[in-house]
Design an enzyme around this catalytic site. Structure first.
Site, PDB file in Angstrom:
ATOM      1  N   LYS A 140      49.863 104.102  58.161  1.00  0.00           N
ATOM      2  CA  LYS A 140      50.615 105.166  58.842  1.00  0.00           C
ATOM      3  C   LYS A 140      49.669 106.307  59.206  1.00  0.00           C
ATOM      4  O   LYS A 140      49.103 106.954  58.330  1.00  0.00           O
ATOM      5  CB  LYS A 140      51.734 105.666  57.925  1.00  0.00           C
ATOM      6  CG  LYS A 140      52.497 106.889  58.454  1.00  0.00           C
ATOM      7  CD  LYS A 140      53.627 107.308  57.492  1.00  0.00           C
ATOM      8  CE  LYS A 140      54.314 108.605  57.943  1.00  0.00           C
ATOM      9  NZ  LYS A 140      55.345 109.069  56.994  1.00  0.00           N
ATOM     10  N   LYS A 164      61.701 119.739  58.608  1.00  0.00           N
ATOM     11  CA  LYS A 164      61.524 119.938  57.173  1.00  0.00           C
ATOM     12  C   LYS A 164      61.617 121.416  56.828  1.00  0.00           C
ATOM     13  O   LYS A 164      61.354 122.264  57.678  1.00  0.00           O
ATOM     14  CB  LYS A 164      60.134 119.431  56.756  1.00  0.00           C
ATOM     15  CG  LYS A 164      59.960 117.933  56.776  1.00  0.00           C
ATOM     16  CD  LYS A 164      58.560 117.543  56.338  1.00  0.00           C
ATOM     17  CE  LYS A 164      58.359 116.046  56.355  1.00  0.00           C
ATOM     18  NZ  LYS A 164      59.186 115.311  55.376  1.00  0.00           N
ATOM     19  N   ASP A 168      63.057 112.500  60.658  1.00  0.00           N
ATOM     20  CA  ASP A 168      62.046 112.656  59.605  1.00  0.00           C
ATOM     21  C   ASP A 168      61.714 111.317  58.928  1.00  0.00           C
ATOM     22  O   ASP A 168      60.775 111.235  58.154  1.00  0.00           O
ATOM     23  CB  ASP A 168      62.544 113.673  58.575  1.00  0.00           C
ATOM     24  CG  ASP A 168      61.414 114.240  57.717  1.00  0.00           C
ATOM     25  OD1 ASP A 168      60.236 114.004  58.076  1.00  0.00           O
ATOM     26  OD2 ASP A 168      61.705 114.910  56.718  1.00  0.00           O
ATOM     27  N   ARG A 202      58.440 104.711  59.063  1.00  0.00           N
ATOM     28  CA  ARG A 202      58.883 103.322  59.163  1.00  0.00           C
ATOM     29  C   ARG A 202      59.023 102.891  60.631  1.00  0.00           C
ATOM     30  O   ARG A 202      58.882 101.717  60.950  1.00  0.00           O
ATOM     31  CB  ARG A 202      60.190 103.137  58.376  1.00  0.00           C
ATOM     32  CG  ARG A 202      61.363 103.921  58.903  1.00  0.00           C
ATOM     33  CD  ARG A 202      62.484 104.076  57.877  1.00  0.00           C
ATOM     34  NE  ARG A 202      62.177 105.092  56.863  1.00  0.00           N
ATOM     35  CZ  ARG A 202      62.950 105.403  55.834  1.00  0.00           C
ATOM     36  NH1 ARG A 202      64.103 104.761  55.675  1.00  0.00           N
ATOM     37  NH2 ARG A 202      62.606 106.336  54.982  1.00  0.00           N
TER      38      ARG A 202
END
Ligand code: BES
Ligand code: MN
Ligand code: ZN
Length: 504
Positions: free
Chosen positions: A274, A286, A356, A360
């Site tokens: 990632k 966030k 957020d 994935r």
């Protein structure tokens, strides 16, 4: 920094500081005993008075006052002999090297790698510690402990302490020791590069920067490297990666590195990392507190780049491919929104519950891209979930996957390298949580088992291959400083992956 082996009697070696290890003991033994005699029993007295007991990580500095050519001796504790491990040796080497550096000295002479018959490691054969293991651990511990990130300090640079030379002192030349040193140096160099990439703030370490670094590293180490840009991603229909990248003005990059050390046509090991260079959360923004930490969200990518570099430098007889989807995750008028449905490269549709949960998404397209290599194993690394910190804290990387043998091999590599992993279950039941009402899958699986549902999401895109996922969100950053890991980026995953690749 120079690091080399020198065969010379310790009591004859001229240096500012000689590092000598001692197990927990009531009396002096081995090299400690030799030096003790020359110092007229000073060390025996320290033991007797309990001023030094050989406890793990304990250090004691002694001035030799001209009785031996070494001006100082730094005693370092190795702990209980029966409980000795390679990781403890790494720590003793790291802790003592750091201590010498903090003294402001320029050179370290260490006796810790000495063959079993002479040094306090005389019973080193126990627990499978070979001369090679020992010298590799001493080398890694020393070099990794001396890492310092000073790129942005412009004031008082002359006060920055730096070791110029590490001498690994041994009684006799030994091929195994030499091999351990060489490998330790190459691996540590790769870890340094990973730490630098991660420590650099996101206004330096952009996706473009990562791609340039990958190209530079590849050229130097004989690795093939190709960078895909936004137009390529559009052509490949990488809809999940593009959705994450949409909110940022920094152009996304997809980094491809290929090292062919194995037989021609032999399926490679695929590493996917990632490379999220800054994770603001996007529209699902966030909280601002600690948001600055999210510059490290590309650490999986850094590990993928640096592990393949180390594999090439060590000339490992394996084929390896590293894939790093690199982008920022930012809010803007163009950003993807909660509720959006996007089509991943595989053709599966994803409902974006939270922008957020972007890691994935970008990994999904990397895994699909990886199918073309028909890899024999796939390992992905990602700072994927805060939940892994709730589950395992800061001392273990979360490990999940679909293949027992691969998982066992990674666990073994974790123990050997000291980059420990802990397996979490990936039962089918967890996959239920990712079911979407309108798309094939959603990117958040509810509150329970966040690390597992994230892995279950990835499994959908890696399913056909032997695959393992490493969630490094808890192990990516060192907050306090450990013997061979200074505060800041750990460079986690590089040593683990190299160990895994070596064992193939
Ligand atoms: N990069 C973060 C995960 C993270 C958290 C890494 C803390 C390091 C330290 C990831 O992209 C993220 O934001 N995950 C979310 C997922 C959630 C929205 C399902 C999380 O963990 O909160
Ligand atoms: Mn995120
Ligand atoms: Zn993230």
């Amino acid at each position: 920094m120079k690091i080399y082996i020198k065969a010379e009697a310790f009591e004859k070696h001229k240096t500012g500081c000689l590092v000598v290890g001692s197990f927990e003991s009531k009396k002096t033994e081995g090299l400690v005993k030799v030096i003790d005699k020359r110092l007229n029993g000073l060390i025996s007295k320290l033991f007797k008075d309990k001023d030094f007991e050989g406890k793990l990580k304990q250090t004691r500095l002694i001035y030799t006052q001209g009785k031996i050519p070494a001006e100082r001796v730094l005693l370092v504790g190795l702990g209980k002999e029966k409980e000795f491990t390679i990781e403890k040796l790494r720590q003793a080497s790291g802790g003592s090297s750091r201590a010498v550096k903090d003294l402001g000295l320029k050179k370290i002479s260490t006796s810790l790698a000495n063959p079993p018959s002479v040094s306090p490691l005389k019973k080193g054969g126990k627990g499978g510690l070979s001369a090679y293991d020992i010298s590799k651990a001493v080398t890694e511990g020393a070099i990794l402990s001396l890492y310092d990130f000073t790129s942005y300090r412009t004031e008082k640079r002359e006060e920055i302490k730096r070791i110029d030379e590490i001498v690994i002192l041994i009684e006799k030349e030994n091929k195994e020791i030499k091999k351990g040193l060489d490998e330790g140096i190459k691996i540590s160099e790769a870890v340094y590069i990973a730490r630098d990439m991660i420590n650099h703030p996101a206004n330096t370490a952009t996706p473009t920067y990562l791609a340039e670094q990958a190209k530079r590293i590849a050229k130097k180490s004989g690795i093939r490297c190709k960078i895909l840009d936004r137009a390529d991603m559009e052509r490949l229909k990488m809809g999940a990666l593009l959705a994450v990248a949409r909110g940022s003005d920094e152009p996304p990059k997809f980094i491809i590195m290929e090292y062919n050390g194995g037989k021609k046509g032999e399926p490679p090991v695929l590493i996917a990392g990632k490379g999220l260079t800054f994770d603001s959360g996007g529209i699902s923004i966030k909280p601002s507190e600690k948001m600055e930490e999210m510059k490290h969200d590309m650490a999986g990518g850094a590990a993928a780049i640096c592990a393949i570099k180390a594999a090439a430098d060590l000339k490992l007889p394996v084929n390896v491919v590293s894939l790093i989807p690199a982008t920022e995750n930012m809010p803007s008028g163009k950003a993807d929104k909660p509720g959006d449905v996007v089509k991943a490269m595989s053709g599966k549709t994803i409902e974006v519950i939270s922008t957020d949960a972007e890691g994935r998404m970008i990994l999904a397209d990397a895994l699909t891209y990886g199918e073309r290599y028909k890899p024999k194993a796939v390992i992905d690394l990602a700072t994927l979930t805060g939940a892994v910190i709730i589950a395992l804290g800061y001392h273990a990387t979360g490990l999940l996957g679909n293949d027992k043998n691969l998982i066992e091999a990674i666990k073994k590599a974790g123990e050997k390298s000291g980059e420990r992993v802990w397996e979490l279950p990936l039962w089918e039941e967890y996959e239920e949580q990712n079911k979407s009402d309108i798309a094939d899958v959603k990117n958040v699986g509810g509150r329970g088992g966040g690390t597992i549902t994230a892995a279950a999401f990835l499994k959908k895109f890696a399913g056909k291959f032997k695959w393992a996922h490493l969630d490094i969100a808890g192990t990516v950053w060192e907050y306090n400083g450990k013997p061979y890991v200074p505060k800041g980026a750990v460079g986690v995953g590089v040593r683990l992956l190299v160990e895994y690749l070596k064992n193939l």
